[in-house]
Design an enzyme around this catalytic site. Structure first.
Site, PDB file in Angstrom:
ATOM      1  N   TYR A 255       0.854  -1.186   0.000  1.00  0.00           N
ATOM      2  CA  TYR A 255       0.000   0.000   0.000  1.00  0.00           C
ATOM      3  C   TYR A 255       0.888   1.234   0.000  1.00  0.00           C
ATOM      4  O   TYR A 255       2.121   1.157   0.118  1.00  0.00           O
ATOM      5  CB  TYR A 255      -0.956   0.003   1.205  1.00  0.00           C
ATOM      6  CG  TYR A 255      -0.329   0.456   2.503  1.00  0.00           C
ATOM      7  CD1 TYR A 255      -0.462   1.770   2.940  1.00  0.00           C
ATOM      8  CD2 TYR A 255       0.399  -0.432   3.300  1.00  0.00           C
ATOM      9  CE1 TYR A 255       0.111   2.201   4.127  1.00  0.00           C
ATOM     10  CE2 TYR A 255       0.969  -0.018   4.488  1.00  0.00           C
ATOM     11  CZ  TYR A 255       0.827   1.297   4.903  1.00  0.00           C
ATOM     12  OH  TYR A 255       1.401   1.720   6.073  1.00  0.00           O
ATOM     13  N   CYS A 256       0.239   2.408  -0.126  1.00  0.00           N
ATOM     14  CA  CYS A 256       0.986   3.674  -0.104  1.00  0.00           C
ATOM     15  C   CYS A 256       0.028   4.762   0.339  1.00  0.00           C
ATOM     16  O   CYS A 256      -0.776   4.556   1.243  1.00  0.00           O
ATOM     17  CB  CYS A 256       1.600   3.952  -1.465  1.00  0.00           C
ATOM     18  SG  CYS A 256       0.370   4.071  -2.789  1.00  0.00           S
ATOM     19  N   GLY A 257       0.071   5.933  -0.311  1.00  0.00           N
ATOM     20  CA  GLY A 257      -0.848   7.008   0.016  1.00  0.00           C
ATOM     21  C   GLY A 257      -2.170   6.877  -0.704  1.00  0.00           C
ATOM     22  O   GLY A 257      -3.232   6.853  -0.098  1.00  0.00           O
ATOM     23  N   SER A 259      -2.394   4.656  -3.712  1.00  0.00           N
ATOM     24  CA  SER A 259      -2.235   3.393  -4.475  1.00  0.00           C
ATOM     25  C   SER A 259      -1.324   3.530  -5.680  1.00  0.00           C
ATOM     26  O   SER A 259      -0.956   2.522  -6.283  1.00  0.00           O
ATOM     27  CB  SER A 259      -3.564   2.760  -4.920  1.00  0.00           C
ATOM     28  OG  SER A 259      -3.994   3.252  -6.171  1.00  0.00           O
ATOM     29  N   TRP A 285      -3.486   4.409   2.287  1.00  0.00           N
ATOM     30  CA  TRP A 285      -3.506   5.231   3.502  1.00  0.00           C
ATOM     31  C   TRP A 285      -4.629   6.263   3.484  1.00  0.00           C
ATOM     32  O   TRP A 285      -5.221   6.585   4.516  1.00  0.00           O
ATOM     33  CB  TRP A 285      -2.151   5.912   3.673  1.00  0.00           C
ATOM     34  CG  TRP A 285      -1.970   6.600   4.989  1.00  0.00           C
ATOM     35  CD1 TRP A 285      -1.754   7.929   5.194  1.00  0.00           C
ATOM     36  CD2 TRP A 285      -1.948   5.999   6.288  1.00  0.00           C
ATOM     37  NE1 TRP A 285      -1.603   8.198   6.531  1.00  0.00           N
ATOM     38  CE2 TRP A 285      -1.720   7.019   7.224  1.00  0.00           C
ATOM     39  CE3 TRP A 285      -2.107   4.691   6.748  1.00  0.00           C
ATOM     40  CZ2 TRP A 285      -1.651   6.786   8.598  1.00  0.00           C
ATOM     41  CZ3 TRP A 285      -2.035   4.450   8.116  1.00  0.00           C
ATOM     42  CH2 TRP A 285      -1.814   5.494   9.024  1.00  0.00           C
TER      43      TRP A 285
END
Length: 304
Positions: A255-257, A259, A285
């Site tokens: 995951y990230c901020g 995607s 996130w």
């Protein structure tokens, strides 16, 4: 470059040569675009968010598909993927075709340029919707120009496309998937954002930090410093990935901020490093911080 080109795996079928998902050099991409038989040419998709950049110059036959048209606010959470019916309509309008190769690119420059994430996000969406023939042009438009390959300002509109009948939903994760899998033996949850965001040292997010238990591996570590669209060969990143606990025997949840960064890390692990079990938490996130019943963490986790 040999290692990157090797990521282009050719499969011989009854209809000829068919490429799988991977990375292709600009030289090889241009050869495909210049095929004298139009029916055998790939579909070229320019994923840049700036339409004026497309107007200034793009690859021959490139159709502009702004990556961010595939996302929108849902239940108050910004930049969530659109419902399936809307996404299908956009992909068909862009000419996405289950029987064709798709060459995807954006711009590549030194950080903070991150437009490779546009290309990897669109590649992820195509893969999720069942497309199996996708190549990201290594180095993007700057490497293309460096190789003195042709650039045009002519528009090119693809005819309406035809999507595969079956989606590849197994590459996607939702919040319940993440919460049920993280912490289990052999499972690694990895945050692809810059380290300062992972630690909560930012001005961006509603809540600070990361999903408890997640390790940090910034996507940019996989790309060349002078061109963020150019992939490092796996031989150059293998030690760093292994030190972070990202190995082929693990089930990896990315995951990230929003995607996009996660889509790049997933693309690299799955289609360059050839790891078998890598999935993307689409909400990432931005969604997690809105679910305040779930805790955030700011201390760094190390590989187990």
């Amino acid at each position: 470059m040999k290692q990157i080109v090797a990521a282009l795996v050719l499969v011989f079928t009854s209809t000829g040569v068919r490429a799988q998902i991977g990375v292709i050099s600009p030289i090889e991409a241009n050869k495909l675009i210049e095929n004298p038989d139009p029916a055998k040419r790939p579909l070229v998709i320019d994923t840049r968010g700036g339409y004026k950049d497309y107007f200034r110059g793009h690859l021959p036959t490139a159709h502009h598909l702004n990556f961010d048209t595939l996302r929108g606010t849902d239940h108050g959470v910004p930049v969530q993927y659109l419902p399936d019916d809307l996404t299908r309509a956009l992909l068909v309008r862009a000419g996405v075709n289950k029987n064709r190769m798709h060459l995807i690119y954006a711009t590549g420059e030194e950080l903070p340029n991150d437009e490779i994430l546009s290309a990897s996000m669109v590649a992820y969406v195509l893969e999720k919707y069942g497309v199996r023939n996708i190549q990201i042009v290594d180095g993007g438009l700057p490497e293309w120009k460096k190789q003195k390959l042709p650039v045009t300002q002519e528009y090119f509109g693809n005819p309406s496309g035809t999507l595969p009948e079956t989606m590849n939903l197994g590459i996607a994760l939702n919040i319940d998937d993440v919460l049920s899998r993280k912490g289990k033996k052999g499972v690694v949850l990895v945050d692809a954002r810059p380290k300062n965001e992972y630690l909560g040292e930012d001005e961006i997010w509603l809540r600070k930090g990361h999903i408890p238990g997640a390790i940090s591996f910034h996507w940019a570590r996989l790309m060349e410093k002078d061109n963020t669209h150019k992939f490092k060969p796996f031989e150059q990143t293998k030690a760093a990935l292994e030190a972070a606990g990202l190995t082929a025997d693990k089930e990896i949840l990315v995951y990230c901020g929003t995607s996009r960064e996660g889509s790049l890390l997933r693309f690299y692990l799955k289609h360059v490093a050839k790891y078998p079990n890598v999935r993307l938490y689409e909400g990432s996130w931005k969604e997690y911080v809105s679910l305040k019943q779930y805790p955030a963490e700011r201390t760094e986790n190390k590989a187990q």
